[in-house]
Design an enzyme around this catalytic site. Structure first.
Site, PDB file in Angstrom:
ATOM      1  N   SER A 131       0.827  -1.204   0.000  1.00  0.00           N
ATOM      2  CA  SER A 131       0.000   0.000   0.000  1.00  0.00           C
ATOM      3  C   SER A 131       0.858   1.250   0.000  1.00  0.00           C
ATOM      4  O   SER A 131       1.960   1.260   0.564  1.00  0.00           O
ATOM      5  CB  SER A 131      -0.886  -0.010   1.252  1.00  0.00           C
ATOM      6  OG  SER A 131      -1.548   1.226   1.405  1.00  0.00           O
ATOM      7  N   TYR A 155      -2.391  -0.038   9.724  1.00  0.00           N
ATOM      8  CA  TYR A 155      -2.546  -0.644   8.402  1.00  0.00           C
ATOM      9  C   TYR A 155      -1.264  -0.436   7.585  1.00  0.00           C
ATOM     10  O   TYR A 155      -0.699  -1.380   7.035  1.00  0.00           O
ATOM     11  CB  TYR A 155      -3.748  -0.053   7.667  1.00  0.00           C
ATOM     12  CG  TYR A 155      -3.865  -0.544   6.255  1.00  0.00           C
ATOM     13  CD1 TYR A 155      -4.290  -1.842   5.992  1.00  0.00           C
ATOM     14  CD2 TYR A 155      -3.536   0.279   5.180  1.00  0.00           C
ATOM     15  CE1 TYR A 155      -4.382  -2.306   4.689  1.00  0.00           C
ATOM     16  CE2 TYR A 155      -3.628  -0.170   3.887  1.00  0.00           C
ATOM     17  CZ  TYR A 155      -4.055  -1.470   3.646  1.00  0.00           C
ATOM     18  OH  TYR A 155      -4.135  -1.925   2.349  1.00  0.00           O
TER      19      TYR A 155
END
Length: 187
Positions: A131, A155
């Site tokens: 990501s 995350y």
């Protein structure tokens, strides 16, 4: 015939990938997701599973939690040629509410996928989702060669840990992988 395992199969990216891969006749597809039986009729994920089944009834569906070590042997026995690991507990906002769950799920799942590759006589081609969240807030332009990675969420941290673990597995076991740092995926 090439056997491709796609994790996170009922997710948006997994769905579209399976849809595209279903067009190839020389590919055997295995779709894996954690909670297919828990999906309700209001879920986009359930709609995706049903659409994929309609498109290609030959896809083998597996329901298992990749964060559990028991999955390693089951997946290893499938002998996939390619693993595309898209499964994750996604979402920046969720990672602030449930940081331990996000890190445990995302990192343990990926670590178990790496263990599958390590346990196979002929390691599969491995692609995994990372990501842009690994960058965090930086004053440098966001380019792939940045050395400064400072995630600001659990995350992002889980995805950075995955990248570092992939590097470790390459250095120690020769398990090559390709990480894709997605930016703002929607659909």
């Amino acid at each position: 015939m090439i056997k491709i395992l796609v994790t996170g199969a009922s997710g948006m990216i997994g769905f579209h990938l399976l849809k595209s891969l279903s067009l190839f006749k020389d590919v055997s597809l295995v779709a894996l997701d954690k909670n297919i039986s828990l999906l309700d009729s209001k879920s986009y994920s359930l709609e995706r599973v049903e659409k994929i089944n309609d498109l290609n009834p030959n896809i083998q569906w597996l329901e298992m939690d990749l964060a559990h070590k028991e999955c390693i042997e089951k997946i290893t026995n499938l002998k996939p040629n390619v693993i595309i690991h898209l499964a994750a507990r996604a979402g920046i906002s969720d990672s602030f509410k449930n940081p331990v769950e996000v890190i445990n799920n995302n990192h343990l799942s990926f670590l178990n996928i790496l263990e599958v590759a390590r346990n196979m006589e002929l390691p599969p081609t491995l692609l995994y989702a990372s990501s842009s969240s690994v960058y965090g807030k930086t004053l440098e332009p966001t380019i792939e060669t940045n050395k400064t990675l400072s995630p600001t969420s659990s995350y992002g941290l889980s995805k950075l840990m995955n990248e570092q673990t992939a590097q470790l597995y390459y250095q120690n076991y020769g398990i090559a992988s390709i990480g894709l740092r997605f930016f703002t995926v929607y659909g």
